[in-house]
Motif scaffolding. Structure first.
Motif, PDB file in Angstrom:
ATOM      1  N   SER A 261      -7.233   2.995   4.316  1.00 29.78           N
ATOM      2  CA  SER A 261      -7.043   2.410   3.279  1.00 29.78           C
ATOM      3  C   SER A 261      -7.658   2.975   2.117  1.00 29.78           C
ATOM      4  N   PRO A 263      -7.877   1.888  -1.124  1.00 29.33           N
ATOM      5  CA  PRO A 263      -8.739   0.888  -1.640  1.00 29.33           C
ATOM      6  C   PRO A 263      -9.863   0.497  -1.076  1.00 29.33           C
ATOM      7  N   GLY A 326      -5.585  -7.956 -10.531  1.00 32.99           N
ATOM      8  CA  GLY A 326      -6.049  -6.996  -9.754  1.00 32.99           C
ATOM      9  C   GLY A 326      -7.264  -6.315  -9.856  1.00 32.99           C
ATOM     10  N   THR A 378     -11.395  -6.224  -2.621  1.00 40.06           N
ATOM     11  CA  THR A 378     -10.886  -4.945  -1.892  1.00 40.06           C
ATOM     12  C   THR A 378     -11.280  -4.798  -0.473  1.00 40.06           C
ATOM     13  N   GLY A 382      -6.176  -7.797   2.492  1.00 43.50           N
ATOM     14  CA  GLY A 382      -5.163  -6.791   3.541  1.00 43.50           C
ATOM     15  C   GLY A 382      -5.787  -6.473   4.891  1.00 43.50           C
ATOM     16  N   SER A 453      -6.652   2.164  -7.185  1.00 40.26           N
ATOM     17  CA  SER A 453      -5.925   0.808  -7.301  1.00 40.26           C
ATOM     18  C   SER A 453      -4.640   0.826  -8.067  1.00 40.26           C
ATOM     19  N   ARG A 455      -0.257   2.357  -7.090  1.00 38.29           N
ATOM     20  CA  ARG A 455       0.760   1.873  -6.104  1.00 38.29           C
ATOM     21  C   ARG A 455       0.294   2.752  -4.878  1.00 38.29           C
ATOM     22  N   ARG A 458      -2.402   1.002  -2.813  1.00 40.55           N
ATOM     23  CA  ARG A 458      -1.761  -0.091  -2.284  1.00 40.55           C
ATOM     24  C   ARG A 458      -0.923   0.378  -1.062  1.00 40.55           C
ATOM     25  N   ARG A 459      -0.146   1.191  -1.043  1.00 38.43           N
ATOM     26  CA  ARG A 459       0.692   1.621   0.062  1.00 38.43           C
ATOM     27  C   ARG A 459      -0.303   1.936   1.104  1.00 38.43           C
ATOM     28  N   ALA A 461      -3.159   0.812   1.827  1.00 39.67           N
ATOM     29  CA  ALA A 461      -3.831  -0.350   2.229  1.00 39.67           C
ATOM     30  C   ALA A 461      -2.789  -0.963   3.354  1.00 39.67           C
ATOM     31  N   GLU A 462      -1.479  -1.155   2.738  1.00 40.04           N
ATOM     32  CA  GLU A 462      -0.475  -1.853   3.631  1.00 40.04           C
ATOM     33  C   GLU A 462      -0.330  -1.081   5.041  1.00 40.04           C
TER      34      GLU A 462
END
Length: 483
Positions: A261, A263, A326, A378, A382, A453, A455, A458-459, A461-462
């Motif tokens: 991840s 983040p 955020g 952070t 997630g 931080s 997009r 974030r992807r 991290a998901e």
């Protein structure tokens, strides 16, 4: 953990913040007392470094073990044990007859401290399940660091001036005992659905890595680079062994999959950079105010207020911004302010004027006030809630490792620059490389805050969270292999 009423949740938050207060207060109070300790215990600069780094080093080495143990056997149980050990360590520190024993007793304190902050953060994460509520709670948590920075220099200076440096450890006793009794009465027990097994090999490798690296850095100015090179070799070997060994365990001490991840990885490096800057900033400021300007402990503490007050005011604002917009904006503000503060000292010798010194302190306080909440949020956001303790422990470890390295590196640079000369005659020139190091730390916060931080971050991290949850399901049903 059962669902708690809003009032009960706030009470749990307050109890957890009490543990953070005594751990954070202990470091800020100690910094003000360093010159008094130096005179009383006949300590060298490296000796002063060890009074701080013995604590942060043990803390960094044991935080992940404490987090995983709390997830396994119960967070309330481990939290209360940590309070007891921390109180005992504080009493022993106040009675230490020599520098070497003070360092040993600081390590006892750290064993207790390792069971407090990551476990408290895990309790908070499992108490505040709504993302916005959790972000605000973490903002309050960050504000406590500001309170400790504001109270620490004042209370520490007053105690050192009116009693002695030994009195700074007494303030942990009433707060620690109150937190212990309130935890027993109001904090519910919680644990992960499936606890992680101990990883003794990983734990030994972490201790070898952190210990050898810190010892080599601190002792290099006194012993010479050739004498400490074997310690750097040990640190490198321990790191290589960790990278090879940990991915091969089903339940490692450090789950390297977290670092897929962006983040989370960014928060880890940001924490190291920000707290390295904090450790070095406090160390140099305290020695400058008392050994160069000749201020007593109380007036030196008052001079730290321009840094402490913005930290206190900006931390809850940062938490609200993280909850609504955020982590990016707080991290950019933090990185910009810390970089500007470092540049003021490095380029304009801010120490030589009251006005520039004041501005430099305010800028650093703003930067540090904004950085804490996005790091914590952070790190735990997630991640599967079952691993909240481990994720929070990695974030806390990064903070303590950063502070350890900041004191070690900047203290070593300062000691090498001063040499056998007096602080008063050489400090400004000797400290300039240290201020440049702080500037680089601020730039790292700024750059990584921007990079990790968006997009894409974030992807990642998901995707990392999905793989971790899949791995948990596989382990629960007994399926082989790691994801």
């Amino acid at each position: 953990m059962p669902e708690l009423s809003p009032r009960r949740r706030m009470l749990v938050l307050a109890i957890c913040c009490m543990s953070l207060l005594i751990v954070s207060l202990d470091n800020t109070v100690l910094n003000v007392a360093l010159p008094s300790m130096q005179r009383d215990l006949h300590a060298t600069t490296s000796g002063l470094q060890w009074t701080i780094d013995a604590y942060t080093l043990v803390l960094a080495s044991l935080l992940m073990l404490a987090g995983s143990t709390a997830d396994r056997i119960g967070r309330k149980r481990v939290f209360m044990a940590g309070l007891v050990v921390f109180i005992i360590g504080s009493v022993l520190c106040s009675l230490a007859p020599s520098l070497s024993l003070l360092v040993v007793f600081r390590m006892v304190q750290a064993i207790g401290g390792s069971m407090l902050n990551p476990v408290a953060m895990s309790i908070i994460t499992n108490t505040f399940t709504d993302a916005r509520e959790r972000a605000r709670a973490i903002g309050v948590w960050g504000a406590v660091v500001g309170i400790s920075m504001a109270l620490g220099p004042l209370v520490g200076g007053l105690l050192v001036q009116s009693v002695s440096w030994r009195a700074i450890f007494w303030i942990n006793l009433p707060i620690g005992l109150a937190a212990l009794l309130l935890t027993l009465r109001f904090v519910p027990e919680s644990r992960a659905p499936k606890g992680r097994r101990p990883d003794p090999v990983g734990q030994v490798l972490v201790i070898a890595l952190f210990g050898a690296l810190t010892y080599g850095i601190i002792q290099a100015p006194d012993s010479g680079l050739a004498s400490v090179t074997p310690y750097f070799v040990i640190a490198a070997a321990a790191l290589a062994a960790l990278l090879w060994y940990e991915p091969r365990r089903d339940e490692p001490l450090i789950d390297l999959r977290f670092f897929r991840s962006a983040p989370f990885s960014g928060a880890t490096v940001i924490a190291i950079s920000a707290f390295a800057a904090l450790g070095g900033f406090l160390f140099m400021s305290t020695l400058y105010l008392q050994n160069v300007r000749g201020l007593d402990a109380l007036h030196a503490g008052l001079w730290m207020l321009p840094m402490a007050a913005p930290t206190f005011l900006c931390a809850p604002l940062s938490g609200r911004l993280v909850g609504t917009r955020g982590p990016r904006l707080p991290l950019l503000i933090a990185g910009t302010a810390m970089t500007a503060s470092g540049l003021m000292f490095a380029l304009f010798e801010a120490e030589t004027s009251n006005s520039t010194l004041f501005i430099g302190y305010v800028l650093f306080g703003i930067g540090f006030g904004f950085v804490n909440a996005p790091i914590t949020n952070t790190a735990v956001s997630g991640m599967p809630r079952a691993q909240a303790g481990v994720a929070a422990a990695v974030a806390s470890t990064s903070r303590q490792l950063g502070q350890t390295l900041g004191v070690a590196v900047i203290g070593a640079v300062l000691a090498a620059g001063i040499g056998s000369s007096s602080y008063r005659s050489t400090f400004v020139d000797a400290a300039r490389p240290g201020w440049w190091i702080l500037t680089v730390c601020g730039l790292a916060v700024l750059a990584l805050g921007l990079l990790t931080s968006g997009r894409w971050a974030r992807r990642t991290a998901e995707h990392a969270a999905e793989r971790l949850e899949t791995a948990e399901i596989r382990q629960a049903v007994g399926a082989p292999g790691r994801v």
